[in-house]
Design a protein around this motif. Structure first.
Motif, PDB file in Angstrom:
ATOM      1  N   GLU A 152       0.832  -1.118  -0.086  1.00 36.17           N
ATOM      2  CA  GLU A 152       0.063  -0.024  -0.017  1.00 36.17           C
ATOM      3  C   GLU A 152       0.870   1.185  -0.099  1.00 36.17           C
ATOM      4  O   GLU A 152       0.404   2.309  -0.726  1.00 36.17           O
ATOM      5  CB  GLU A 152      -0.850  -0.205   1.223  1.00 36.17           C
ATOM      6  N   ILE A 153       1.956   1.154   0.772  1.00 35.65           N
ATOM      7  CA  ILE A 153       2.787   2.431   0.993  1.00 35.65           C
ATOM      8  C   ILE A 153       3.480   2.600  -0.489  1.00 35.65           C
ATOM      9  O   ILE A 153       3.434   3.757  -0.881  1.00 35.65           O
ATOM     10  CB  ILE A 153       3.927   2.178   1.847  1.00 35.65           C
ATOM     11  N   VAL A 154       3.785   1.433  -1.381  1.00 35.74           N
ATOM     12  CA  VAL A 154       4.536   1.721  -2.464  1.00 35.74           C
ATOM     13  C   VAL A 154       3.411   2.320  -3.555  1.00 35.74           C
ATOM     14  O   VAL A 154       3.702   3.026  -4.437  1.00 35.74           O
ATOM     15  CB  VAL A 154       4.995   0.186  -3.196  1.00 35.74           C
ATOM     16  N   ARG A 155       2.112   1.826  -3.312  1.00 35.78           N
ATOM     17  CA  ARG A 155       1.239   2.099  -4.232  1.00 35.78           C
ATOM     18  C   ARG A 155       0.716   3.618  -4.341  1.00 35.78           C
ATOM     19  O   ARG A 155       0.574   4.433  -5.137  1.00 35.78           O
ATOM     20  CB  ARG A 155      -0.079   1.100  -4.185  1.00 35.78           C
ATOM     21  N   VAL A 156       0.820   4.098  -2.987  1.00 38.64           N
ATOM     22  CA  VAL A 156       0.410   5.640  -2.607  1.00 38.64           C
ATOM     23  C   VAL A 156       1.402   6.333  -3.273  1.00 38.64           C
ATOM     24  O   VAL A 156       1.211   7.449  -3.646  1.00 38.64           O
ATOM     25  CB  VAL A 156      -0.004   5.732  -1.244  1.00 38.64           C
ATOM     26  N   LYS A 157       2.744   6.171  -2.831  1.00 40.78           N
ATOM     27  CA  LYS A 157       3.828   6.710  -3.320  1.00 40.78           C
ATOM     28  C   LYS A 157       3.961   6.868  -4.824  1.00 40.78           C
ATOM     29  O   LYS A 157       4.082   8.213  -5.321  1.00 40.78           O
ATOM     30  CB  LYS A 157       4.989   6.222  -2.782  1.00 40.78           C
ATOM     31  N   GLU A 158       3.521   5.828  -5.391  1.00 43.34           N
ATOM     32  CA  GLU A 158       3.551   5.874  -6.854  1.00 43.34           C
ATOM     33  C   GLU A 158       2.430   6.951  -7.541  1.00 43.34           C
ATOM     34  O   GLU A 158       2.528   7.555  -8.427  1.00 43.34           O
ATOM     35  CB  GLU A 158       3.511   4.507  -7.534  1.00 43.34           C
ATOM     36  N   ALA A 159       1.201   6.844  -6.791  1.00 43.18           N
ATOM     37  CA  ALA A 159       0.282   7.593  -7.363  1.00 43.18           C
ATOM     38  C   ALA A 159       0.661   9.146  -6.949  1.00 43.18           C
ATOM     39  O   ALA A 159       0.125  10.036  -7.789  1.00 43.18           O
ATOM     40  CB  ALA A 159      -0.944   7.240  -6.657  1.00 43.18           C
ATOM     41  N   GLU A 160       1.255   9.473  -5.976  1.00 44.71           N
ATOM     42  CA  GLU A 160       1.674  10.742  -5.460  1.00 44.71           C
ATOM     43  C   GLU A 160       2.695  11.299  -6.475  1.00 44.71           C
ATOM     44  O   GLU A 160       2.466  12.531  -7.057  1.00 44.71           O
ATOM     45  CB  GLU A 160       2.055  10.945  -4.186  1.00 44.71           C
ATOM     46  N   GLU A 161       3.607  10.499  -7.120  1.00 42.09           N
ATOM     47  CA  GLU A 161       4.721  11.055  -7.870  1.00 42.09           C
ATOM     48  C   GLU A 161       4.133  11.132  -9.154  1.00 42.09           C
ATOM     49  O   GLU A 161       4.305  12.093 -10.006  1.00 42.09           O
ATOM     50  CB  GLU A 161       5.618   9.907  -7.935  1.00 42.09           C
ATOM     51  N   ARG A 162       2.906  10.315  -9.829  1.00 51.95           N
ATOM     52  CA  ARG A 162       2.335  10.535 -11.063  1.00 51.95           C
ATOM     53  C   ARG A 162       1.549  11.705 -10.779  1.00 51.95           C
ATOM     54  O   ARG A 162       1.620  12.576 -11.860  1.00 51.95           O
ATOM     55  CB  ARG A 162       1.588   9.350 -11.061  1.00 51.95           C
ATOM     56  N   GLY A 163       1.087  12.010  -9.815  1.00 52.07           N
ATOM     57  CA  GLY A 163       0.232  13.410  -9.780  1.00 52.07           C
ATOM     58  C   GLY A 163       1.043  14.288  -9.562  1.00 52.07           C
ATOM     59  O   GLY A 163       0.746  15.633 -10.338  1.00 52.07           O
ATOM     60  N   VAL A 164       2.234  14.511  -9.054  1.00 52.84           N
ATOM     61  CA  VAL A 164       3.140  15.734  -8.700  1.00 52.84           C
ATOM     62  C   VAL A 164       3.956  15.757 -10.141  1.00 52.84           C
ATOM     63  O   VAL A 164       3.909  16.999 -10.594  1.00 52.84           O
ATOM     64  CB  VAL A 164       4.032  15.767  -7.650  1.00 52.84           C
ATOM     65  N   LEU A 165       4.375  14.861 -10.684  1.00 54.76           N
ATOM     66  CA  LEU A 165       5.315  14.935 -11.760  1.00 54.76           C
ATOM     67  C   LEU A 165       4.784  14.623 -13.144  1.00 54.76           C
ATOM     68  O   LEU A 165       5.278  14.764 -14.128  1.00 54.76           O
ATOM     69  CB  LEU A 165       6.506  13.921 -11.378  1.00 54.76           C
TER      70      LEU A 165
END
Length: 190
Positions: A152-165
């Protein structure tokens, strides 16, 4: 010596109703993945969760169900781990009654509201209890909880990176591609 056989149920408490999601101070809507897995209030204690399960089994199966759990005291159900921060719990129950506990969890639909001073006053926050794993040992249930938390931590981090970058990377790639196309065209003219 007689060995008492038990089952360990790893459960996750989910909040699918958007009205129960925690409000964010910004105008940006919360990430649905995080909101569904939002923290549970501290009023949900291990003892209160065990009581809720026993009451649900009694409501669904009556005296027969309570007997399968270990009698009137129903000491067969214990909450070995409860984390309000991750809304995760590990429940130990008799091996012969783990399906009764599972079905009781399926029919449970709420936990105490976060603002309540004590549990059991009637106000509940709607939720869904999802059984993630049934195990014969506590160790395997713990390992599964850790594995799911990391995922879940990896999934949320990937979603945040896609959203920000997402906007930045998309724009830079297009600019780099257009520069490369121009330089290749100039090289062909020579």
């Amino acid at each position: 010596m007689v060995r008492l056989k038990s089952r360990y149920l790893l459960i996750d408490i989910l909040y699918p109703d958007p009205s129960t999601w925690p409000s964010t101070p910004t105008s940006k809507p919360p990430n649905p993945q995080l909101a569904i897995h939002s923290p549970t209030s501290d009023t949900l204690t291990p003892g209160f969760l065990a009581k809720m399960i026993r009451e649900s089994v009694a409501e669904l199966y009556g005296d027969w169900g309570i007997g399968k759990l270990g009698g009137a005291s129903a000491s067969g159900i214990t909450i070995k781990y409860l984390s309000p921060a991750t809304s995760t719990a590990i429940i130990r129950c008799p091996r012969a009654a783990f399906r009764l506990v599972w079905s009781a969890l399926t029919y449970m639909s709420g936990v105490p509201e976060p603002g309540q001073k004590r549990a059991g006053t009637g106000r509940e926050r709607g939720c869904v209890f999802r059984v993630l794993r049934v195990s014969g040992t506590m160790r395997k249930a713990e390992e599964e909880a850790i594995r799911r938390a990391r995922r879940e931590i990896v999934r949320v981090k990937e979603a945040e990176e896609r959203g920000v970058l997402g906007g930045l990377a998309g724009g830079e790639i297009a600019v780099v591609d257009s520069v490369m196309d121009v330089s290749e065209d100039e090289g062909m003219d020579d």
